[in-house]
Scaffold this motif. Structure first.
Motif, PDB file in Angstrom:
ATOM      1  N   UNK A 357     -28.090  31.295  30.849  1.00 25.30           N
ATOM      2  CA  UNK A 357     -28.202  32.739  30.631  1.00 25.30           C
ATOM      3  C   UNK A 357     -28.564  33.059  29.185  1.00 25.30           C
ATOM      4  N   UNK A 358     -28.205  32.173  28.253  1.00 21.25           N
ATOM      5  CA  UNK A 358     -28.466  32.413  26.834  1.00 21.25           C
ATOM      6  C   UNK A 358     -29.381  31.367  26.204  1.00 21.25           C
ATOM      7  N   UNK A 359     -29.988  30.518  27.047  1.00 19.34           N
ATOM      8  CA  UNK A 359     -30.912  29.488  26.569  1.00 19.34           C
ATOM      9  C   UNK A 359     -32.225  29.656  27.319  1.00 19.34           C
ATOM     10  N   UNK A 360     -33.317  29.948  26.620  1.00 18.29           N
ATOM     11  CA  UNK A 360     -34.594  30.087  27.321  1.00 18.29           C
ATOM     12  C   UNK A 360     -34.940  28.800  28.071  1.00 18.29           C
ATOM     13  N   UNK A 361     -35.668  28.936  29.171  1.00 15.44           N
ATOM     14  CA  UNK A 361     -36.114  27.757  29.909  1.00 15.44           C
ATOM     15  C   UNK A 361     -36.805  26.799  28.947  1.00 15.44           C
ATOM     16  N   UNK A 362     -36.466  25.539  29.048  1.00 15.89           N
ATOM     17  CA  UNK A 362     -37.038  24.560  28.143  1.00 15.89           C
ATOM     18  C   UNK A 362     -37.113  23.199  28.820  1.00 15.89           C
ATOM     19  N   UNK A 383     -36.103  33.092  18.606  1.00 18.00           N
ATOM     20  CA  UNK A 383     -34.670  33.038  18.882  1.00 18.00           C
ATOM     21  C   UNK A 383     -34.097  34.455  18.814  1.00 18.00           C
ATOM     22  N   UNK A 384     -33.424  34.879  19.867  1.00 17.72           N
ATOM     23  CA  UNK A 384     -32.826  36.208  19.904  1.00 17.72           C
ATOM     24  C   UNK A 384     -31.337  36.085  19.597  1.00 17.72           C
ATOM     25  N   UNK A 385     -30.812  36.916  18.684  1.00 18.16           N
ATOM     26  CA  UNK A 385     -29.372  36.866  18.395  1.00 18.16           C
ATOM     27  C   UNK A 385     -28.548  37.052  19.670  1.00 18.16           C
TER      28      UNK A 385
END
Length: 668
Positions: A357-362, A383-385
């Protein structure tokens, strides 16, 4: 810093449309060249403007584009595509959407050579190169007579050792084919699965084990064995056949009620890889080609790295086929959607498509020995806070008749703002597409676009969703427009009663089949105050008559046989109950959509317009089923937030108003 007090919906957010389209990248079909160590993947981003290009990264870390413009690495087989390209020793084979031909791409020079004849009516996907590299087998979809009833799907052989394009039919007669895979231990053997109308890949498929007769003159199937899916049991779905290097065929089958992993060795019988079946799903539904939810390890092919879903949650594990045991591998990730096994020296390495939920797909390289990982590429360059990312709460709630349904609730989240005391946020209830699909706890930028502005969002996994077993998936059979509508409505009511959201500011939002559920909720329930349909279905009878081959008879399982059940199609069509819709609705539609054509939206728009209801209609030229072009992605997001702000009485900070027919009726 003291947060600013502002109404829900009017919070300023760094997650704007430019951020989403310019900083996000879609990565697909990651492959590794075992000889050179180079990586290859499909990439779609704002920079490519809706075009998928093939990228490569050398073992030394140098990244370059392999297929520059105008090459478009995309397949439209089944309209959803997948399995667009694959690797050979010093070349790559890819479908090119510009002319629908297969091309051989030289890895060193980037030179492209067409392999199939000039014929845009022929589409290719799910490519498998023979170990000899003299030919390949793939799925071909023939649109020469381009109606859903006359499109022909076959398995074909494409010669790689001739100067002129050469395509021969290898298997025909079934309505659909998928996953041709060669046995590396015996290259004259291969497996594939097929299926026929009215079934979908998650309903009933047949898995075949084949022996080839290979000569310079021709390549033919010499013998064939049906391994799974005989017609005596139409409740058996088999997908993802894959051979290990020792010749063992692995595949996924759900005859126990859940998609579990099986194995087969020539001369034996298929058997469960674990000692007992698990109440877990070892794959997602096969909407697209070339799913990869498991992979035998390179060091020991009796051990299989896999991803499984239990109660909607993804897990990483390794199965030992000798001991028939499973070992979970804890990770920080909440989604694991693709697995490729490789090596680094003596260590087994997994290339994983992961997210949270807080880590972009990678894409990460995960070392099974050290349990450490390296991020190879990210789907977001910014990177979004954490203060602007909403953490979902997993919900299990009661629906109609005491049934249980599931959802993920994303509360409003913004580090800089709070709402006035005594106020509650508006709610977007999200209905997923498919309807055979599911929401997962991955980072969804469009959800956070709204939650960071002060909306609550609840993503509903209604009856019929995957990840909970066949029984839950089958609960939607003949009940589409009932079960999904009940569960979406119940999710909204649950959150209102719990005191999380404003019951006077409830919106239902969905795309494709989720767009149908959206419109059905407005027509058949008195819960929502606004609706937003993205390429949704308003007339089920039109859907039965005007869709593509892949889903031509899908409505039979969801509603009933047509035309025998025509009355039911009309009864559940929002179009024929448009007089029951009492709230505003917005429609966003692709002009070139073949799955849900624009006439579906236009019929609904005209019906609501005549009734004097506020209605907005935005048609995007150049778009099909789903929006890919950055300017259209932006317009859809800004159009929706502007529309909902107008309906619910607030002004989003970055609103771009859209035309609303009968806008004067909003205040009444």
């Amino acid at each position: 810093m003291t947060p600013t007090v502002a109404p829900y919906g009017e919070w300023k957010s760094p997650i704007d449309v430019n951020f989403i389209t310019s900083s996000t990248v879609s990565i697909s079909n990651l492959l590794k060249h075992e000889g050179t160590g180079a990586l290859y993947w499909g990439e779609l981003s704002g920079a490519t403007n809706g075009r998928t290009t093939i990228m490569t990264r050398s073992a030394e870390g140098v990244t370059s584009e392999l297929t520059p413009e105008p090459f478009h690495a995309r397949s439209r087989v089944h309209e959803y595509g997948g399995g667009t390209f694959t690797l050979g020793s010093d070349f790559l084979i890819s479908s090119n959407d510009v002319d629908s031909r297969l091309y051989k791409v030289n890895l060193a020079t980037k030179e492209t050579t067409p392999l199939t004849p000039e014929n845009k009516a022929w589409r290719y996907a799910d490519i498998e190169i023979h170990p000899s590299e003299k030919f390949l087998i793939c799925v071909r979809e023939d649109h020469t007579e381009d109606t859903p009833q006359t499109v022909i799907n076959t398995l074909v052989v494409v010669r790689l050792d001739t100067k002129e394009p050469n395509v021969e039919i290898l298997a025909e007669g079934a309505d659909f084919y998928s996953a041709p895979r060669f046995n590396p231990a015996n290259p004259s053997e291969f497996a594939y699965y097929s299926w026929n109308h009215p079934f979908m890949t998650w309903d009933h498929t047949q898995l075949y084990y084949n022996h080839l007769d290979i000569s310079d003159a021709s390549i033919k199937v010499a013998s064939q064995t049906l391994l799974a899916g005989d017609d005596k049991n139409n409740e058996e779905s088999t997908n993802q056949p894959r051979f290990a290097k020792d010749g063992t065929l692995y595949f996924i089958n759900d005859k126990t009620g859940f998609w579990n992993l099986y194995s087969y060795k020539a001369g034996g019988k298929p058997e469960l890889v674990l000692s007992q079946p698990m109440e877990a799903e070892f794959q997602d539904p096969a909407w697209r080609f070339a799913g990869r939810s498991y992979y035998p390890l390179k060091s020991d092919c009796t051990k299989i790295a896999c991803s499984y879903i239990k109660n909607g949650v993804y897990n990483l594990a390794v199965i030992d086929a000798k001991t028939k045991t499973l070992q979970d591998i804890p990770t920080e990730f909440q989604t694991i959607k693709s697995i490729y096994a490789s090596t680094d020296g003596q260590d087994d390495i997994l290339l994983l498509d992961v997210g949270s939920y807080n880590i972009p797909a990678q894409i990460i390289s995960y070392n099974l020995h050290t349990r450490a990982y390296e991020v190879l590429m990210k789907s977001s360059t910014v990177e979004v806070p954490k203060g602007w990312i909403s953490k979902p709460e997993s919900l299990t709630f009661k629906s109609t008749g005491g049934r249980v349904a599931y959802a993920l609730y994303y509360p409003p989240t913004n580090a800089d703002y709070v709402a006035p005391e005594g106020t509650l946020p508006p709610l977007r209830v999200l209905s997923h597409g498919g309807p055979t699909g599911a929401y997962a706890s991955d980072l969804n930028w469009s959800i956070n676009y709204f939650t960071s502005r002060g909306f609550g969002c609840v993503a509903v996994n209604y009856g019929g969703s995957t990840g909970y077993g066949r029984a839950f998936r089958n609960s939607l059979r003949t009940k589409w427009g009932v079960i999904d509508v009940d569960d979406c409505s119940a999710a909204a009511t649950y959150l209102v009663e719990r005191g999380d959201v404003d019951g006077n500011k409830l919106a239902i939002v969905g795309g494709s089949a989720g767009g149908y559920s959206t419109l059905a909720c407005l027509a058949f329930r008195d819960v929502f105050k606004a609706g937003v349909s993205h390429y949704g279905i308003g007339d089920l009878e039109v859907l039965a008559k005007d869709t593509h081959k892949f889903e031509l008879l899908y409505p039979e399982s969801l509603i009933g046989p047509y035309p025998a059940a025509r009355d039911l199609y009309l009864e559940r069509s929002p179009l024929y109950s448009a007089d029951k819709i009492t709230c505003p609705c917005a429609f966003f539609q692709g002009a070139e959509d073949k799955v849900v054509p624009p006439n579906q939206a236009e019929l609904m728009v005209n019906a609501l317009k005549k009734r004097g209801l506020p209605v907005a209609y935005v048609l995007f030229e150049g778009e099909g089923h789903g929006f890919r072009i950055p300017k259209n992605v932006k317009a859809a997001l800004q159009g929706e937030v502007s529309f909902l702000g107008r309906i619910f009485g607030f002004t989003p900070f970055d609103a771009v108003p859209i035309d609303i027919i009968n806008e004067d009726a909003i205040s009444k």
